[in-house]
Design a protein around this motif. Structure first.
Motif, PDB file in Angstrom:
ATOM      1  N   PRO A 144      67.027  16.301  51.773  1.00  0.00           N
ATOM      2  CA  PRO A 144      65.511  15.949  52.060  1.00  0.00           C
ATOM      3  C   PRO A 144      65.486  15.317  53.237  1.00  0.00           C
ATOM      4  O   PRO A 144      64.508  15.215  53.828  1.00  0.00           O
ATOM      5  CB  PRO A 144      65.217  15.104  50.837  1.00  0.00           C
ATOM      6  CG  PRO A 144      66.417  14.449  50.134  1.00  0.00           C
ATOM      7  CD  PRO A 144      67.454  15.743  50.412  1.00  0.00           C
ATOM      8  N   PRO A 162      55.451  16.094  50.752  1.00  0.00           N
ATOM      9  CA  PRO A 162      56.054  16.512  49.543  1.00  0.00           C
ATOM     10  C   PRO A 162      56.128  17.984  49.506  1.00  0.00           C
ATOM     11  O   PRO A 162      57.312  18.587  49.092  1.00  0.00           O
ATOM     12  CB  PRO A 162      55.346  15.989  48.382  1.00  0.00           C
ATOM     13  CG  PRO A 162      54.679  14.852  48.949  1.00  0.00           C
ATOM     14  CD  PRO A 162      54.296  15.306  50.479  1.00  0.00           C
ATOM     15  N   ARG A 163      55.203  18.586  50.062  1.00  0.00           N
ATOM     16  CA  ARG A 163      55.322  20.005  49.810  1.00  0.00           C
ATOM     17  C   ARG A 163      56.136  20.647  50.947  1.00  0.00           C
ATOM     18  O   ARG A 163      57.094  21.791  50.569  1.00  0.00           O
ATOM     19  CB  ARG A 163      53.887  20.595  49.836  1.00  0.00           C
ATOM     20  CG  ARG A 163      53.647  22.360  49.779  1.00  0.00           C
ATOM     21  CD  ARG A 163      52.162  22.678  49.661  1.00  0.00           C
ATOM     22  NE  ARG A 163      51.573  22.563  50.826  1.00  0.00           N
ATOM     23  CZ  ARG A 163      50.465  21.539  51.097  1.00  0.00           C
ATOM     24  NH1 ARG A 163      50.168  20.704  49.899  1.00  0.00           N
ATOM     25  NH2 ARG A 163      49.928  21.232  51.895  1.00  0.00           N
ATOM     26  N   TRP A 164      56.327  19.966  51.950  1.00  0.00           N
ATOM     27  CA  TRP A 164      57.316  20.502  52.838  1.00  0.00           C
ATOM     28  C   TRP A 164      58.848  20.435  52.620  1.00  0.00           C
ATOM     29  O   TRP A 164      59.638  21.051  52.911  1.00  0.00           O
ATOM     30  CB  TRP A 164      56.986  19.826  54.114  1.00  0.00           C
ATOM     31  CG  TRP A 164      56.091  20.724  55.037  1.00  0.00           C
ATOM     32  CD1 TRP A 164      54.680  20.726  54.650  1.00  0.00           C
ATOM     33  CD2 TRP A 164      56.187  21.386  56.418  1.00  0.00           C
ATOM     34  NE1 TRP A 164      53.958  21.480  55.615  1.00  0.00           N
ATOM     35  CE2 TRP A 164      54.705  21.787  56.615  1.00  0.00           C
ATOM     36  CE3 TRP A 164      57.150  21.607  57.202  1.00  0.00           C
ATOM     37  CZ2 TRP A 164      54.419  22.706  57.790  1.00  0.00           C
ATOM     38  CZ3 TRP A 164      56.698  22.282  58.165  1.00  0.00           C
ATOM     39  CH2 TRP A 164      55.517  23.105  58.431  1.00  0.00           C
ATOM     40  N   ARG A 165      58.921  19.184  51.657  1.00  0.00           N
ATOM     41  CA  ARG A 165      60.404  19.276  51.209  1.00  0.00           C
ATOM     42  C   ARG A 165      60.822  20.408  50.444  1.00  0.00           C
ATOM     43  O   ARG A 165      61.749  20.885  50.510  1.00  0.00           O
ATOM     44  CB  ARG A 165      60.145  18.032  50.141  1.00  0.00           C
ATOM     45  CG  ARG A 165      60.634  16.559  50.959  1.00  0.00           C
ATOM     46  CD  ARG A 165      61.039  15.543  50.047  1.00  0.00           C
ATOM     47  NE  ARG A 165      61.430  14.511  50.576  1.00  0.00           N
ATOM     48  CZ  ARG A 165      61.881  13.130  50.001  1.00  0.00           C
ATOM     49  NH1 ARG A 165      62.055  13.102  48.637  1.00  0.00           N
ATOM     50  NH2 ARG A 165      62.010  12.128  50.690  1.00  0.00           N
ATOM     51  N   GLU A 166      59.700  20.858  49.609  1.00  0.00           N
ATOM     52  CA  GLU A 166      59.902  22.052  48.573  1.00  0.00           C
ATOM     53  C   GLU A 166      60.222  23.416  49.772  1.00  0.00           C
ATOM     54  O   GLU A 166      61.491  23.972  49.349  1.00  0.00           O
ATOM     55  CB  GLU A 166      59.015  22.526  47.975  1.00  0.00           C
ATOM     56  CG  GLU A 166      58.586  21.234  47.044  1.00  0.00           C
ATOM     57  CD  GLU A 166      57.087  21.756  46.098  1.00  0.00           C
ATOM     58  OE1 GLU A 166      56.786  22.939  46.263  1.00  0.00           O
ATOM     59  OE2 GLU A 166      56.684  20.969  45.346  1.00  0.00           O
ATOM     60  N   TYR A 167      59.541  23.435  50.849  1.00  0.00           N
ATOM     61  CA  TYR A 167      59.824  24.453  51.547  1.00  0.00           C
ATOM     62  C   TYR A 167      61.286  24.258  52.300  1.00  0.00           C
ATOM     63  O   TYR A 167      62.020  25.390  52.410  1.00  0.00           O
ATOM     64  CB  TYR A 167      58.825  24.435  52.998  1.00  0.00           C
ATOM     65  CG  TYR A 167      57.266  24.704  52.586  1.00  0.00           C
ATOM     66  CD1 TYR A 167      57.078  25.204  51.405  1.00  0.00           C
ATOM     67  CD2 TYR A 167      56.496  24.078  53.430  1.00  0.00           C
ATOM     68  CE1 TYR A 167      55.774  25.511  51.107  1.00  0.00           C
ATOM     69  CE2 TYR A 167      55.298  24.391  52.982  1.00  0.00           C
ATOM     70  CZ  TYR A 167      54.569  24.840  52.125  1.00  0.00           C
ATOM     71  OH  TYR A 167      53.511  25.078  51.736  1.00  0.00           O
ATOM     72  N   ALA A 169      63.981  23.040  50.918  1.00  0.00           N
ATOM     73  CA  ALA A 169      64.853  23.203  50.321  1.00  0.00           C
ATOM     74  C   ALA A 169      65.096  24.300  49.892  1.00  0.00           C
ATOM     75  O   ALA A 169      66.085  25.260  49.991  1.00  0.00           O
ATOM     76  CB  ALA A 169      64.430  22.601  48.688  1.00  0.00           C
ATOM     77  N   ALA A 170      63.919  25.393  49.983  1.00  0.00           N
ATOM     78  CA  ALA A 170      64.112  26.774  49.797  1.00  0.00           C
ATOM     79  C   ALA A 170      64.870  27.416  51.178  1.00  0.00           C
ATOM     80  O   ALA A 170      65.716  28.216  50.848  1.00  0.00           O
ATOM     81  CB  ALA A 170      62.729  27.322  49.747  1.00  0.00           C
ATOM     82  N   GLY A 178      63.169  32.613  47.196  1.00  0.00           N
ATOM     83  CA  GLY A 178      62.559  31.572  47.566  1.00  0.00           C
ATOM     84  C   GLY A 178      62.357  31.146  49.208  1.00  0.00           C
ATOM     85  O   GLY A 178      61.354  30.754  49.523  1.00  0.00           O
ATOM     86  N   ALA A 182      58.666  30.589  51.004  1.00  0.00           N
ATOM     87  CA  ALA A 182      58.296  29.277  51.455  1.00  0.00           C
ATOM     88  C   ALA A 182      57.692  29.584  52.989  1.00  0.00           C
ATOM     89  O   ALA A 182      56.883  28.644  53.605  1.00  0.00           O
ATOM     90  CB  ALA A 182      59.611  28.504  51.823  1.00  0.00           C
TER      91      ALA A 182
END
Length: 398
Positions: A144, A162-167, A169-170, A178, A182
């Motif tokens: 992260p 928080p959404r960019w953390r998901e991006y 990780a993908a 994934g 993203a």
């Protein structure tokens, strides 16, 4: 080995398990090797001087063929995916000249105070992620952090992070569904952030890019600015594996870890040694011969791909004293490693990656002096990735 050129099979389990030994063996046989896998074959320079020369040789170019586009990317996002990394002169030079002021060592040093609270926040949360007395530093610290830094650097609003953390990780997971899924979110988020910064300038990359102007009046287009954000997200994942590799090395070399804790002033040199000794990139981005070129006595035909074994070159005994030994106090002034490449495509974000890694390792050792591996070193799980030296997990006790 054919005609004096060593051959390395990237599907060989021994090569995947220990690429440093495989490339080192090839390096001592010849300066040029042939590396292959199903559907892939490339010439590879194994020694430092020859590798460095090719990275700066205009007869070899990076093109769109150097990259594999992720699957399933919507058509409206494709214009943003061809970054300057995939371009050669003069397009590459133009873009690099315009954006380089935002990535200098001075700017990276000025950004350090904004990285430090991001690191501390992640370290504060580590005890909350304990499971059976251990915590995995990869998903809860190393992974992260770079995307948090990117959000701060680019100017992504807090609510969207928080959404960019998901991006992030993908993207860090590599190519796949994934990864491709993203990209629309990253492009849309970059568009929104660009519109916000056009209306409300701030101290961030997008504001810098909006004001960047060359002496001849050239400016970045909106498409180029959004593409630069994508480039930063993609290239900015390097510290994930650099930090994880460095922590793993410190846990398996307690004498070096003790030295670093006793002499924190060594941290900048230590980061350079991590990049040399266990840097995440094993092979450089392939370059293609513009013409027939003779390399190390072998004719490379026009259009053939050539790469550099960073793992081999960075441990070349012709250049580095006792190269197989990790020495966090390796004297300054020795030959520069090739962990960030060399020449026109030297990593633009190298200074930021260095500062980020220094801050992360310094804070981790200070906050958790009793840090210890939660599994035996030989049980470390790494991705079967022939181009990148990266861990899949990094379980520790605090």
């Amino acid at each position: 080995m054919t005609s004096g050129v060593p051959e390395i099979d990237l599907t060989d389990p021994d090569v995947v398990r220990d690429p440093f030994t495989a490339y080192g063996r090839a390096r001592e046989q010849a300066p040029l090797a042939r590396v292959s896998a199903p559907g892939f074959s490339v010439w590879v320079l194994t020694r430092y001087d020859e590798a460095r020369a090719v990275l700066g040789d205009p007869r070899f170019e990076i093109t769109s063929g150097s990259f594999t586009p992720p699957p399933g990317v919507p058509e409206d996002c494709r214009p943003y995916l061809r970054t300057m990394t995939e371009m050669d002169a003069p397009s590459h030079l133009r873009l690099r000249r315009l954006v380089a002021p935002a990535f200098t060592a001075r700017r990276a040093a000025e950004f350090r105070p904004r990285i430090e609270p991001l690191v501390e926040a992640l370290l504060d949360e580590l005890p909350d992620h304990l499971d059976g007395g251990a915590v995995d530093l990869l998903p809860h610290f190393a992974r992260p952090l770079p995307i948090d830094v990117i959000c701060e650097l680019v100017g992504i609003p807090e609510a969207d992070r928080p959404r960019w953390r998901e991006y992030g990780a993908a993207v860090a997971a590599g190519t796949g569904e994934g990864f491709g899924a993203a990209i629309p979110g990253i492009v849309a988020g970059a568009r929104d952030a660009l519109a916000l910064r056009r209306a409300e300038p701030a101290d961030d990359l997008l504001t810098d890019l909006l004001t960047a102007q060359a002496e001849d009046g050239d400016k970045l287009s909106d498409t180029e600015m959004i593409t630069m954000v994508w480039n930063v997200v993609l290239a900015g994942q390097t510290p994930i594996n650099l930090i994880a590799n460095a922590v793993h090395v410190l846990l398996t070399h307690p004498e070096q870890r003790a030295r670093l804790r006793e002499e924190p002033v060594l941290m900048p040199r230590a980061v350079e040694e991590f990049l040399r000794w266990c840097g995440p990139q094993l092979l450089s981005i392939p370059r293609y011969a513009r013409e027939d070129v003779e390399l190390c006595g072998t004719l490379i035909h026009k259009g053939e791909a050539v790469s550099v074994s960073i793992a081999g070159a960075n441990r070349d005994p012709r250049v580095f004293t006792d190269p197989e030994t990790l020495d966090l106090g390796r004297p300054a002034g020795t030959a520069p490693h090739l962990g960030f490449a060399h020449g026109p495509h030297f990593c633009l974000g190298a200074a930021l990656a260095r500062v980020q890694t220094e801050v992360a390792l310094t804070a981790l050792l200070r906050r958790y002096p009793d840090l210890a591996p939660a599994a035996a070193p030989h049980e470390a799980r790494r991705a079967p990735d022939p181009g990148t030296w990266r861990l899949l997990t990094l379980p520790v006790t605090l």
